[in-house]
Enzyme design. Structure first.
Site, PDB file in Angstrom:
ATOM      1  N   GLY A  61      -6.093   4.393 -31.859  1.00 25.94           N
ATOM      2  CA  GLY A  61      -7.266   4.050 -32.117  1.00 25.94           C
ATOM      3  C   GLY A  61      -7.792   3.073 -30.935  1.00 25.94           C
TER       4      GLY A  61
ATOM      5  CG  HIS B 291      -5.549  -2.826 -36.074  1.00 27.87           C
ATOM      6  ND1 HIS B 291      -4.398  -3.495 -35.860  1.00 27.87           N
ATOM      7  CD2 HIS B 291      -5.830  -2.862 -34.616  1.00 27.87           C
ATOM      8  CE1 HIS B 291      -4.150  -4.091 -34.478  1.00 27.87           C
ATOM      9  NE2 HIS B 291      -5.129  -3.456 -33.871  1.00 27.87           N
ATOM     10  CD  GLU B 292      -8.075   0.163 -33.338  1.00 27.90           C
ATOM     11  OE1 GLU B 292      -9.016  -0.844 -32.803  1.00 27.90           O
ATOM     12  OE2 GLU B 292      -7.037   0.336 -33.342  1.00 27.90           O
TER      13      GLU B 292
ATOM     14  CG  HIS C 292      -9.440  -4.935 -32.850  1.00 28.07           C
ATOM     15  ND1 HIS C 292      -8.807  -6.097 -32.597  1.00 28.07           N
ATOM     16  CD2 HIS C 292      -8.642  -3.924 -32.471  1.00 28.07           C
ATOM     17  CE1 HIS C 292      -7.713  -6.009 -32.240  1.00 28.07           C
ATOM     18  NE2 HIS C 292      -7.458  -4.871 -32.404  1.00 28.07           N
TER      19      HIS C 292
ATOM     20  CB  THR D  47      -2.709 -15.936 -38.255  1.00 29.91           C
ATOM     21  OG1 THR D  47      -3.502 -16.503 -37.247  1.00 29.91           O
ATOM     22  CG2 THR D  47      -3.687 -15.086 -39.287  1.00 29.91           C
TER      23      THR D  47
HETATM   24  N1  ARG Z   1      -2.489  -0.183 -31.146  1.00 34.50           N
HETATM   25  C1  ARG Z   1      -3.864   0.044 -31.634  1.00 34.50           C
HETATM   26  C2  ARG Z   1      -4.790  -1.233 -31.368  1.00 34.50           C
HETATM   27  O1  ARG Z   1      -4.258  -2.192 -30.690  1.00 34.50           O
HETATM   28  C3  ARG Z   1      -3.813   0.049 -33.146  1.00 34.50           C
HETATM   29  C4  ARG Z   1      -2.588  -0.200 -34.179  1.00 34.50           C
HETATM   30  C5  ARG Z   1      -2.562   0.296 -35.512  1.00 34.50           C
HETATM   31  N2  ARG Z   1      -1.312  -0.215 -36.086  1.00 34.50           N
HETATM   32  C6  ARG Z   1      -1.059   0.825 -37.406  1.00 34.50           C
HETATM   33  N3  ARG Z   1      -0.001   0.629 -37.823  1.00 34.50           N
HETATM   34  N4  ARG Z   1      -1.612   1.647 -37.906  1.00 34.50           N
HETATM   35  O2  ARG Z   1      -5.920  -0.937 -31.574  1.00 34.50           O
HETATM   36 ZN    ZN Z   2      -5.714  -3.499 -31.949  1.00 34.24          ZN
HETATM   37 CA    CA Z   3      -3.390 -18.389 -35.500  1.00 37.62          CA
END
Ligand code: ARG
Ligand code: ZN
Ligand code: CA
Length: 247
Positions: free
Chosen positions: A116, A155-156, A159, A184
C-alpha cells in the site's frame, strides 16, 4: 474531542480480474479493523509488552463507510504502481470523492511486493488518500497471510494522519533519524516478519525497538499498538490540516 472524531470513508474497488472485485463484506471487515485498532479495541491488544501498556493509546477516531461509499470500476490496467494512476479515471482508475470530506481508499492490484501507499497531509487534493493491495485488504476473501488482518490499511491511515514510520523516514538505518514522536523509542531501521521481544538497537536497551507498533514493517499479527504520542500527532492533524474531515 468530547466524542470520538468520525471520519467518513469511501472505498474505490478498481479491478482487472473478477477476483480483484472484492465483496462488500470484505470491505466491511477492513472498516471493522480500523475501528478496533484506532479505539484500542483490537483483540490482540493484550500482547503489548507490559512495559509499554501505559503508552498504548485509544486514538479516539471512528471510521464510517459513507452512504453508497463503495465504488466499483473495471480497468484495463493489470497492475498499478505508486504513480497515483489508480486515483484518476483518465489513467484507468477512478477519481476521488471530495478529499476534504472523505478519506478515499483505493483497492487494486499493486505491483509485486507493494502492500500500500499513502499521501501525507498537505499534498495535492486530487490524489489525497490511501491505496491498498487487494491481497492485503480486510480479513477475508482475497486477503493473504501474513497481511490478512487489515493492518496495512491501519498503517497507511497512520501516514494519512501524519505519522512517520517508527524508525524515521529520512536516512535509512540511522539512529539520528526520528518519527517526531517522543514516546516511541529510537530504532535503527524497519523490523520484518515476527520479531521476538526485546529487540535492541540504537542504545534502546532494555526494552528495545517498539516493533509491535503499527508504523513498523512487521507482519499483521505482530503489530498491535499506537502510542499516546502518535495519537496526539493524529489528533493535531484532525484539528489542523485535516480539520475539514470532521466538519
Ligand atoms: N510497506 C508499506 C508502507 O511503508 C506498508 C507496510 C504494512 N505492514 C503490514 N504488516 N501490513 O507503507
Ligand atoms: Zn509506511
Ligand atoms: Ca520516537
Amino acid at each position: 474531542f468530547a466524542a470520538p472524531a468520525k471520519i467518513q470513508v469511501v472505498v474505490h474497488i478498481v479491478y482487472h480480474t473478477p477476483t480483484e472485485n472484492i465483496s462488500d463484506e470484505q470491505v466491511r471487515s477492513q472498516i471493522d479493523v480500523l475501528n478496533a485498532d484506532f479505539r484500542r479495541q483490537n483483540t490482540d491488544k493484550g500482547k503489548v509488552p507490559s512495559v509499554w501498556e501505559e503508552l498504548a493509546a485509544d486514538c479516539f477516531i471512528d471510521f464510517e463507510l459513507a452512504p453508497d461509499g463503495i465504488t466499483r470500476t473495471q480497468t484495463e490496467v493489470a497492475s498499478f504502481g505508486t504513480d497515483n494512476a489508480v486515483k484518476s479515471t483518465e489513467m484507468g482508475g477512478i477519481d476521488a470523492w471530495p478529499t476534504d470530506k472523505y478519506l478515499n481508499i483505493w483497492v487494486c492490484n499493486l505491483q509485486e511486493g507493494l502492500l500500500g501507499y499513502a499521501q501525507f497531509p498537505g499534498g495535492p487534493s486530487d490524489t489525497d488518500g490511501v491505496v491498498i493491495n487487494f491481497r492485503a485488504f480486510g480479513t477475508m476473501g482475497t486477503a493473504e497471510a501474513p497481511f490478512n488482518l487489515g493492518r496495512t490499511t491501519t498503517h497507511e491511515v497512520g501516514h494519512y494522519l501524519n505519522l512517520s514510520h517508527i524508525f524515521g523516514d529520512g536516512r535509512s538505518n540511522s539512529c539520528e533519524d526520528t518519527d517526531y514522536v517522543e514516546d516511541t523509542p529510537n530504532q535503527l531501521g524497519p523490523n520484518y516478519e515476527k520479531p521476538t521481544f526485546p529487540k535492541i538497537s540504537c542504545n534502546n536497551a532494555p526494552h528495545g525497538d517498539m516493533f509491535m507498533n503499527y508504523m513498523d514493517y512487521v507482519d499483521d499479527d505482530s503489530m498491535f499498538m499506537f502510542t499516546k504520542g502518535q495519537a496526539a500527532r493524529m489528533k493535531a492533524t484532525l484539528l489542523g490540516p485535516r480539520a475539514s474531515l470532521l466538519a
